[in-house]
Scaffold this motif. Sequence first.
Motif, mmCIF file in Angstrom:
data_model
loop_
_atom_site.group_PDB
_atom_site.id
_atom_site.type_symbol
_atom_site.label_atom_id
_atom_site.label_comp_id
_atom_site.label_asym_id
_atom_site.label_seq_id
_atom_site.Cartn_x
_atom_site.Cartn_y
_atom_site.Cartn_z
ATOM 1 N N ALA A 87 11.528 -4.000 -2.557
ATOM 2 C CA ALA A 87 11.435 -3.001 -1.569
ATOM 3 C C ALA A 87 11.705 -1.641 -2.111
ATOM 4 O O ALA A 87 12.724 -1.577 -2.469
ATOM 5 C CB ALA A 87 11.928 -3.212 -0.294
ATOM 6 N N LEU A 88 10.829 -0.665 -2.047
ATOM 7 C CA LEU A 88 11.082 0.602 -2.660
ATOM 8 C C LEU A 88 11.050 1.679 -1.313
ATOM 9 O O LEU A 88 10.397 1.535 -0.459
ATOM 10 C CB LEU A 88 9.938 1.184 -3.577
ATOM 11 C CG LEU A 88 9.921 2.559 -4.008
ATOM 12 C CD1 LEU A 88 11.072 2.877 -5.148
ATOM 13 C CD2 LEU A 88 8.637 2.805 -4.682
ATOM 14 N N ARG A 89 12.172 2.420 -1.418
ATOM 15 C CA ARG A 89 12.486 3.140 -0.353
ATOM 16 C C ARG A 89 12.522 4.530 -0.965
ATOM 17 O O ARG A 89 13.140 4.903 -1.966
ATOM 18 C CB ARG A 89 13.803 3.059 0.200
ATOM 19 C CG ARG A 89 13.831 1.524 0.822
ATOM 20 C CD ARG A 89 15.031 1.081 1.544
ATOM 21 N NE ARG A 89 16.281 0.865 0.825
ATOM 22 C CZ ARG A 89 17.155 -0.115 1.109
ATOM 23 N NH1 ARG A 89 16.969 -0.805 1.977
ATOM 24 N NH2 ARG A 89 18.176 -0.088 0.400
ATOM 25 N N LEU A 105 1.119 10.174 -1.257
ATOM 26 C CA LEU A 105 1.728 8.886 -1.041
ATOM 27 C C LEU A 105 1.034 7.630 -0.350
ATOM 28 O O LEU A 105 0.697 6.576 -0.403
ATOM 29 C CB LEU A 105 3.301 8.816 -0.813
ATOM 30 C CG LEU A 105 3.800 7.726 -0.488
ATOM 31 C CD1 LEU A 105 4.027 6.722 -1.806
ATOM 32 C CD2 LEU A 105 5.241 7.894 0.232
ATOM 33 N N ARG A 106 0.567 8.181 0.945
ATOM 34 C CA ARG A 106 0.046 7.249 1.822
ATOM 35 C C ARG A 106 -1.634 6.962 1.247
ATOM 36 O O ARG A 106 -1.973 5.797 1.222
ATOM 37 C CB ARG A 106 -0.243 7.887 3.298
ATOM 38 C CG ARG A 106 0.790 8.018 4.004
ATOM 39 C CD ARG A 106 0.646 8.763 5.340
ATOM 40 N NE ARG A 106 1.386 8.530 6.291
ATOM 41 C CZ ARG A 106 2.420 9.517 6.430
ATOM 42 N NH1 ARG A 106 2.574 10.838 5.800
ATOM 43 N NH2 ARG A 106 3.520 9.486 7.483
ATOM 44 N N ALA A 107 -2.029 7.648 0.642
ATOM 45 C CA ALA A 107 -3.374 7.469 0.026
ATOM 46 C C ALA A 107 -3.208 6.483 -1.219
ATOM 47 O O ALA A 107 -3.896 5.518 -1.433
ATOM 48 C CB ALA A 107 -4.086 8.729 -0.578
ATOM 49 N N ALA A 108 -1.953 6.642 -1.902
ATOM 50 C CA ALA A 108 -1.769 5.956 -3.138
ATOM 51 C C ALA A 108 -1.565 4.387 -2.691
ATOM 52 O O ALA A 108 -1.967 3.487 -3.172
ATOM 53 C CB ALA A 108 -0.475 6.287 -3.861
ATOM 54 N N PRO A 129 5.073 -6.372 -3.778
ATOM 55 C CA PRO A 129 5.038 -8.024 -4.355
ATOM 56 C C PRO A 129 4.517 -8.008 -5.636
ATOM 57 O O PRO A 129 4.980 -9.158 -6.316
ATOM 58 C CB PRO A 129 3.930 -8.427 -3.476
ATOM 59 C CG PRO A 129 2.984 -7.244 -3.290
ATOM 60 C CD PRO A 129 3.734 -6.018 -3.214
ATOM 61 N N ASP A 130 4.322 -7.118 -6.157
ATOM 62 C CA ASP A 130 3.880 -7.000 -7.923
ATOM 63 C C ASP A 130 4.207 -5.739 -8.367
ATOM 64 O O ASP A 130 3.561 -4.795 -8.127
ATOM 65 C CB ASP A 130 2.360 -7.690 -7.948
ATOM 66 C CG ASP A 130 1.841 -7.536 -9.359
ATOM 67 O OD1 ASP A 130 2.561 -7.337 -10.293
ATOM 68 O OD2 ASP A 130 0.664 -7.903 -9.467
ATOM 69 N N MET A 131 5.016 -5.697 -9.492
ATOM 70 C CA MET A 131 4.993 -4.493 -10.215
ATOM 71 C C MET A 131 4.078 -3.860 -10.905
ATOM 72 O O MET A 131 4.065 -2.724 -11.150
ATOM 73 C CB MET A 131 6.359 -4.654 -11.035
ATOM 74 C CG MET A 131 7.732 -4.979 -10.375
ATOM 75 S SD MET A 131 8.440 -3.644 -9.259
ATOM 76 C CE MET A 131 8.788 -2.382 -10.521
ATOM 77 N N THR A 132 3.125 -4.630 -11.247
ATOM 78 C CA THR A 132 1.930 -3.983 -11.811
ATOM 79 C C THR A 132 1.174 -3.025 -11.089
ATOM 80 O O THR A 132 0.297 -2.288 -11.729
ATOM 81 C CB THR A 132 0.926 -5.247 -12.331
ATOM 82 O OG1 THR A 132 0.479 -5.846 -11.263
ATOM 83 C CG2 THR A 132 1.581 -6.164 -13.396
ATOM 84 N N VAL A 133 1.425 -3.069 -9.732
ATOM 85 C CA VAL A 133 0.451 -1.971 -8.862
ATOM 86 C C VAL A 133 1.168 -0.884 -8.321
ATOM 87 O O VAL A 133 0.659 0.002 -7.686
ATOM 88 C CB VAL A 133 -0.045 -2.916 -7.621
ATOM 89 C CG1 VAL A 133 -1.004 -4.037 -8.125
ATOM 90 C CG2 VAL A 133 0.896 -3.224 -6.707
ATOM 91 N N ILE A 134 2.447 -0.763 -8.772
ATOM 92 C CA ILE A 134 3.544 0.428 -8.273
ATOM 93 C C ILE A 134 3.185 1.722 -9.096
ATOM 94 O O ILE A 134 3.201 2.905 -8.362
ATOM 95 C CB ILE A 134 4.874 0.141 -8.475
ATOM 96 C CG1 ILE A 134 5.697 0.974 -7.643
ATOM 97 C CG2 ILE A 134 5.229 0.194 -9.733
ATOM 98 C CD1 ILE A 134 5.485 0.815 -6.086
ATOM 99 N N GLN A 135 2.574 1.755 -9.984
ATOM 100 C CA GLN A 135 2.516 3.266 -10.805
ATOM 101 C C GLN A 135 1.621 4.142 -10.146
ATOM 102 O O GLN A 135 2.162 5.253 -10.143
ATOM 103 C CB GLN A 135 1.627 2.901 -12.081
ATOM 104 C CG GLN A 135 1.679 4.125 -13.132
ATOM 105 C CD GLN A 135 3.380 4.586 -13.180
ATOM 106 O OE1 GLN A 135 4.039 3.683 -13.590
ATOM 107 N NE2 GLN A 135 3.780 5.750 -12.987
ATOM 108 N N PRO A 136 0.416 4.065 -9.432
ATOM 109 C CA PRO A 136 -0.187 5.325 -8.472
ATOM 110 C C PRO A 136 0.931 5.718 -7.351
ATOM 111 O O PRO A 136 0.910 6.883 -7.164
ATOM 112 C CB PRO A 136 -1.462 4.638 -8.034
ATOM 113 C CG PRO A 136 -1.754 3.248 -8.910
ATOM 114 C CD PRO A 136 -0.262 2.652 -9.422
ATOM 115 N N VAL A 137 1.732 4.717 -6.945
ATOM 116 C CA VAL A 137 2.615 5.154 -5.928
ATOM 117 C C VAL A 137 3.823 6.094 -6.459
ATOM 118 O O VAL A 137 4.094 7.282 -5.858
ATOM 119 C CB VAL A 137 3.220 3.986 -5.234
ATOM 120 C CG1 VAL A 137 4.560 4.268 -4.346
ATOM 121 C CG2 VAL A 137 2.178 3.062 -4.729
#
Length: 163
Positions: A87-89, A105-108, A129-137
């Motif tokens: 969980a990223l806060r 952020l909402r769009a990402a 759930p998967d760190m590979t998708v976090i970069q756009p956020v």
Amino acid sequence: MIDGITYVSHEEPAWRGSGHYMAMVDLAVFDLPGMREQIWLRETGVAGEYEVCCIPFYAYGMALGDVVGKSAADMIGQSIRKSGRRALRVLFTAPRPLNDSRSALRAALDSVGLLSEWNGDRQVAIDVPDMTVIQPVVDAIQAEILGKTAFWEWSDSKHYDPA
């Protein structure tokens, strides 16, 4: 606030469903005395085990899908099994700067399909759930993080031990 305790609730838990339970986490163990967070749970089918169905705003050591135990007083008593999620806060300061990144952020989040829960309009908890998708956020909020108008942390940066 009830009896001097501030309760943090999840208005729209990520995995809301029928037959869910709620239990509390006393946030005093995380240096937040007088605060409790309401955590949504569902039974796993194993006696005494419950799956976390919300993304914690304040409680450390927990993420969506983790399995926990609860006491008879409906307090989260122990972490039984990790889900592998994180969980990223993110907390956005007030007043908001001209380059407010909340809509970016909402769009990402939408573009990569990540679940999130908002506590008001300045605090968000994001299921990873998967760190590979976090970069756009991260890219969406990077300017605010560097400018110190947004702050972030991982919920697993501290261990949950209610004892």
